[in-house]
Design a protein around this motif. Structure first.
Motif, mmCIF file in Angstrom:
data_model
loop_
_atom_site.group_PDB
_atom_site.id
_atom_site.type_symbol
_atom_site.label_atom_id
_atom_site.label_comp_id
_atom_site.label_asym_id
_atom_site.label_seq_id
_atom_site.Cartn_x
_atom_site.Cartn_y
_atom_site.Cartn_z
ATOM 1 N N TYR A 133 11.041 -5.738 -57.911
ATOM 2 C CA TYR A 133 11.012 -7.015 -57.406
ATOM 3 C C TYR A 133 10.221 -6.963 -56.238
ATOM 4 C CZ TYR A 133 13.301 -8.456 -61.908
ATOM 5 O OH TYR A 133 13.013 -8.337 -63.153
ATOM 6 N N MET A 134 10.584 -6.020 -54.788
ATOM 7 C CA MET A 134 9.761 -6.357 -53.871
ATOM 8 C C MET A 134 8.200 -5.378 -53.892
ATOM 9 S SD MET A 134 12.336 -7.748 -51.727
ATOM 10 C CE MET A 134 10.584 -7.620 -50.170
ATOM 11 N N ARG B 42 0.984 -22.934 -55.783
ATOM 12 C CA ARG B 42 1.538 -21.454 -54.608
ATOM 13 C C ARG B 42 1.974 -22.737 -53.092
ATOM 14 N NH1 ARG B 42 -2.984 -18.070 -53.762
ATOM 15 N NH2 ARG B 42 -2.488 -18.767 -51.600
ATOM 16 N N SER C 63 15.724 -1.994 -59.074
ATOM 17 C CA SER C 63 15.600 -3.394 -59.198
ATOM 18 C C SER C 63 15.112 -3.943 -58.085
ATOM 19 C CB SER C 63 16.437 -4.538 -60.050
ATOM 20 O OG SER C 63 17.338 -4.896 -59.291
ATOM 21 N N ASP C 64 15.885 -3.701 -57.014
ATOM 22 C CA ASP C 64 15.070 -4.477 -56.021
ATOM 23 C C ASP C 64 13.771 -4.260 -55.235
ATOM 24 O OD1 ASP C 64 17.222 -5.668 -55.468
ATOM 25 O OD2 ASP C 64 18.448 -4.713 -53.922
ATOM 26 N N ARG D 97 -3.413 -13.102 -54.693
ATOM 27 C CA ARG D 97 -3.330 -14.257 -54.781
ATOM 28 C C ARG D 97 -4.173 -14.684 -52.884
ATOM 29 N NH1 ARG D 97 2.383 -15.911 -56.924
ATOM 30 N NH2 ARG D 97 1.573 -15.583 -58.697
ATOM 31 N N ASN D 98 -3.821 -13.444 -52.398
ATOM 32 C CA ASN D 98 -5.098 -13.653 -51.272
ATOM 33 C C ASN D 98 -6.993 -13.380 -51.238
ATOM 34 O OD1 ASN D 98 -5.854 -13.320 -48.244
ATOM 35 N ND2 ASN D 98 -3.340 -13.141 -48.030
ATOM 36 N N LYS E 270 15.182 -13.639 -44.311
ATOM 37 C CA LYS E 270 16.129 -14.093 -45.618
ATOM 38 C C LYS E 270 16.281 -13.439 -46.320
ATOM 39 C CE LYS E 270 14.246 -17.476 -48.985
ATOM 40 N NZ LYS E 270 13.925 -19.163 -48.581
ATOM 41 N N ASP F 33 2.322 -17.112 -50.123
ATOM 42 C CA ASP F 33 1.863 -16.518 -51.584
ATOM 43 C C ASP F 33 1.938 -16.934 -52.898
ATOM 44 O OD1 ASP F 33 -0.409 -15.849 -49.720
ATOM 45 O OD2 ASP F 33 0.439 -13.816 -49.458
ATOM 46 N N LEU G 196 16.840 -10.687 -55.680
ATOM 47 C CA LEU G 196 17.522 -9.686 -55.019
ATOM 48 C C LEU G 196 18.787 -10.134 -55.392
ATOM 49 C CD1 LEU G 196 14.767 -10.568 -52.418
ATOM 50 C CD2 LEU G 196 14.929 -8.846 -54.256
ATOM 51 N N VAL H 130 11.546 -20.646 -44.135
ATOM 52 C CA VAL H 130 11.559 -19.528 -44.838
ATOM 53 C C VAL H 130 10.880 -19.387 -46.397
ATOM 54 C CG1 VAL H 130 11.277 -17.145 -44.045
ATOM 55 C CG2 VAL H 130 11.991 -18.218 -42.963
ATOM 56 N N ARG I 146 5.820 -8.726 -55.555
ATOM 57 C CA ARG I 146 6.018 -9.619 -54.721
ATOM 58 C C ARG I 146 4.929 -9.070 -53.872
ATOM 59 N NH1 ARG I 146 7.854 -10.074 -48.420
ATOM 60 N NH2 ARG I 146 7.194 -11.616 -48.098
ATOM 61 N N LYS J 258 1.617 -9.189 -56.058
ATOM 62 C CA LYS J 258 1.444 -10.563 -56.024
ATOM 63 C C LYS J 258 0.106 -11.378 -55.087
ATOM 64 C CE LYS J 258 4.419 -12.411 -59.614
ATOM 65 N NZ LYS J 258 5.972 -12.883 -59.466
ATOM 66 N N LYS J 259 0.832 -11.005 -53.546
ATOM 67 C CA LYS J 259 0.729 -11.742 -52.352
ATOM 68 C C LYS J 259 -1.125 -11.103 -52.410
ATOM 69 C CE LYS J 259 3.032 -11.457 -48.671
ATOM 70 N NZ LYS J 259 3.046 -13.201 -48.329
ATOM 71 N N ILE K 17 8.598 -9.937 -40.523
ATOM 72 C CA ILE K 17 9.207 -10.438 -39.189
ATOM 73 C C ILE K 17 9.044 -11.608 -38.816
ATOM 74 C CG2 ILE K 17 9.692 -9.127 -36.932
ATOM 75 C CD1 ILE K 17 8.660 -6.555 -38.352
ATOM 76 N N SER L 240 7.844 -14.288 -39.634
ATOM 77 C CA SER L 240 7.878 -15.562 -40.031
ATOM 78 C C SER L 240 9.721 -15.744 -41.079
ATOM 79 C CB SER L 240 7.298 -16.027 -41.708
ATOM 80 O OG SER L 240 7.828 -14.759 -42.585
ATOM 81 N N PHE M 105 10.686 -14.235 -43.147
ATOM 82 C CA PHE M 105 11.200 -13.520 -44.446
ATOM 83 C C PHE M 105 11.587 -12.401 -44.541
ATOM 84 C CE2 PHE M 105 10.030 -12.414 -48.915
ATOM 85 C CZ PHE M 105 10.447 -14.522 -49.318
#
Lengths: 252, 335
Positions: free
Chosen positions: A9-10, B132, A5-6, A20-21, A89, B91, B104, B87, A13, A16-17, A82, A84, A86
């Motif tokens: 979800y990664m 966003r 599941s991890d 959306r970019n 986190k 997006d 997570l 942080v 993500r 989506k990025k 790295i 940012s 994130f």
């Protein structure tokens, strides 16, 4: 299971990025189109030299060239995470460490898969249909995605090691064209100067190109197919091993 | 059971720098604990170790009753961590950021959805939840970041300078959220440069300098240790007075009894003295006789600022730190 599941979800993500970019999405979708149309138009008279249709010949090379340059974006994405903070986190959560890498790699593979599909559809419009039919398409896409994964490893390892997007881009930019031109991607090795033929025969890109080209132009040629998978597997082990090694250094 | 228990914790980096030199301290369950120190004192290193992000060199540390290395996965489920910079994934929308953190943390389904809605309301992002987060203001991003550390209902919240770089209004808001969270029973472990808030909210604090704890206790204990009031004398010419005037004033002051320390400062002259209030008439009289004109005189009990100065020899100036961080965001050393 939390690892699965991890990873999911990664992966989600990153998808989506990507979607959306707009700039990234534009290049992801149009880069393959530009490569296919421009290269095959520019070099169309090579077809005469090669004794056939250049588009038919070059499709395999373009599919791989696209996978190659796409794969190099992976490292810059991890550098962003790295810088940012994130990544830190995520590391502060119980999320499985390997899912962080795998999620990214799967999103790379998926993107290359989609891009290659676009190239193949466009090539179909230009009259290219694999000798191996529909099943050939599937094999081509899987092979390219696997190939992309192997090269993503280089870019990820570089990104994790240098933590600099510029370095990853610099190295990628310097490597892409020499490796591409000194392979069988766009030109038959017989027509190359002797030294280039030698380089080309050892160039990993050539192995992957030959396997896909056979699927398109000839049919099932198991020797080229198994060689390609051997080479890609070897590269994967090296590059993903390096990535894992660098990742562990960043994580602990 | 203490929320955090640290014994002889040491961190030596690969290049030989000893960032943390064998510190010991304890944070009680439900406490609002301030962890202060000048830049480079080892605060961030300690927080990273306690939050399982960095390996210690030696010593031991338990967080929420679990060893940080042996039970790292359990600790990660019980803590929330907010690092220095905001942080979030810009997006993604606010809601998606929170959902990702929840996933997570192995939260799923309706339970997670409800928790996310609840948090969005708490940090006043309900209306912007599906926009966003790149389009959020700085304060909104910080609130989202804070919310994302709370999705899994952590028992202990670690915050590394959560309000640095925020405008005063957003800063006040963050402090009031933290106060509320603490009242609900969450232990707060915070590093910050804002001593007034520390004084107001922290039940206990520790001051770290050069990798060692130089003082710890409640704010009032630490302040009373100073043992002297602070008298600020202002002179004309915008309170500063010229050099000769100040020298003359100092001469006059040194002839008076009961003064512990005379310090030159931007505000004029600062004197530390026991029972400072009683000294004021003497000072005024002495200056009058000497013909020195005083523009202002103020007496205050010692503040945490004085405590900090006494133990570290430095003053904290949040405004300057804000500026240097804003310009050097990417040049920051990764520690």
């Amino acid at each position: 299971m939390s690892f699965a599941s991890d990873t999911y979800y990664m992966f989600l993500r990153w998808m989506k990025k990507l979607v959306r970019n707009p700039i990234l999405l534009f290049f992801s979708l149009f880069q393959p189109i530009i490569f296919l149309v421009l290269f095959t138009q520019l070099f169309s008279s090579f077809g005469l030299l090669l004794g056939g249709n250049y588009t038919l010949f070059a499709t395999a090379g373009i599919v791989l060239q696209n996978a190659f340059s796409s794969a190099f974006q992976s490292g810059t994405a991890i550098v962003d995470d790295i810088k940012s903070g994130f990544l830190t986190k995520i590391l502060a959560t119980p999320a499985s460490r390997s899912s962080i890498l795998l999620g990214r790699l799967l999103s790379d593979a998926f993107r290359v898969f989609a891009q290659s599909l676009i190239i193949l559809l466009l090539a179909y419009g230009l009259g290219v249909f694999p000798a191996t039919g529909i099943f050939g398409y599937i094999l081509i896409l899987i092979t390219v995605a696997f190939f992309g994964l192997a090269w993503s490893g280089i870019s990820l390892a570089l990104g994790l090691r240098t933590k600099s997007a510029e370095t990853v881009f610099g190295i990628a930019g310097t490597l892409t064209f020499p490796l591409l031109f000194m392979s069988s991607a766009l030109m038959k090795p017989d027509l190359m100067p002797k030294w280039m033929q030698t380089v080309s025969s050892y160039n990993p890109i050539s192995f992957a190109v030959n396997a896909i080209r056979d699927l398109i132009m000839t049919g099932y040629v198991w020797s080229s197919f198994s060689q390609a998978y051997g080479v890609i597997s070897l590269i994967s082990v090296i590059t993903l091993g390096a990535t894992l090694y660098e990742f562990k250094k960043v994580v602990s | 059971m203490p929320a955090v228990q640290v014994e002889n914790l040491v961190k030596t980096y690969g290049d030989g720098t000893q960032a943390v030199k064998g510190i010991s301290f304890k944070v009680d369950d439900g406490e609002f604990f301030g962890f202060l120190g000048p830049n480079g004192a080892g605060k961030s290193t300690t927080i990273k170790i306690l939050t399982t992000l960095l390996r210690k060199t030696s010593g031991s540390a338990d967080v929420a009753g679990h060893d940080i290395e042996h039970d790292a996965q359990i600790v990660r489920k019980l803590i929330g961590v907010q690092m220095q910079d905001t942080v979030i994934d810009e997006d993604l929308t606010g809601r998606e950021n929170l959902m990702l953190q929840g996933h997570l943390q192995q939260m799923h389904g309706e339970e997670l959805k409800e928790r996310v809605n609840e948090l969005l309301k708490i940090v006043d992002l309900g209306d912007a939840a599906d926009k966003r987060s790149a389009y959020y203001s700085g304060g909104m991003k910080k609130r989202l970041d804070l919310a994302s550390t709370l999705v899994h209902r952590p028992k202990i919240l670690f915050l590394d300078e959560p309000t640095t770089g925020l405008d005063p209004q957003s800063r006040a808001q963050v402090w009031s959220y933290l106060k509320g969270l603490n009242q609900e029973g969450i232990t707060i472990f915070i590093t910050t440069q804002y001593l007034e808030e520390v004084d107001r909210l922290c039940r206990r604090l520790a001051i770290l300098d050069h990798g060692e704890i130089v003082a710890q206790g409640t704010p009032s204990e630490l302040k009373s240790e100073i043992g002297a009031d602070r008298i600020t004398l202002g002179f004309e010419n915008g309170n500063r007075g010229d050099g000769t005037l100040k020298d003359k004033a100092k001469q006059v002051l040194s002839s008076l009894g009961g003064i512990t320390e005379i310090v030159d400062s931007d505000e004029g002259i600062v004197i530390y003295a026991k029972n400072g209030g009683f000294l004021v008439p003497d000072i005024v009289r002495a200056f009058d006789t000497a013909g020195i004109k005083l523009a202002s005189i103020g007496v205050s009990s010692p503040t945490l600022d004085d405590v900090f100065l006494k133990h570290t020899g430095r003053r904290i100036r949040p405004e300057e730190i804000d500026k240097s961080r804003a310009s050097g965001m990417f040049g920051r050393r990764r520690r």
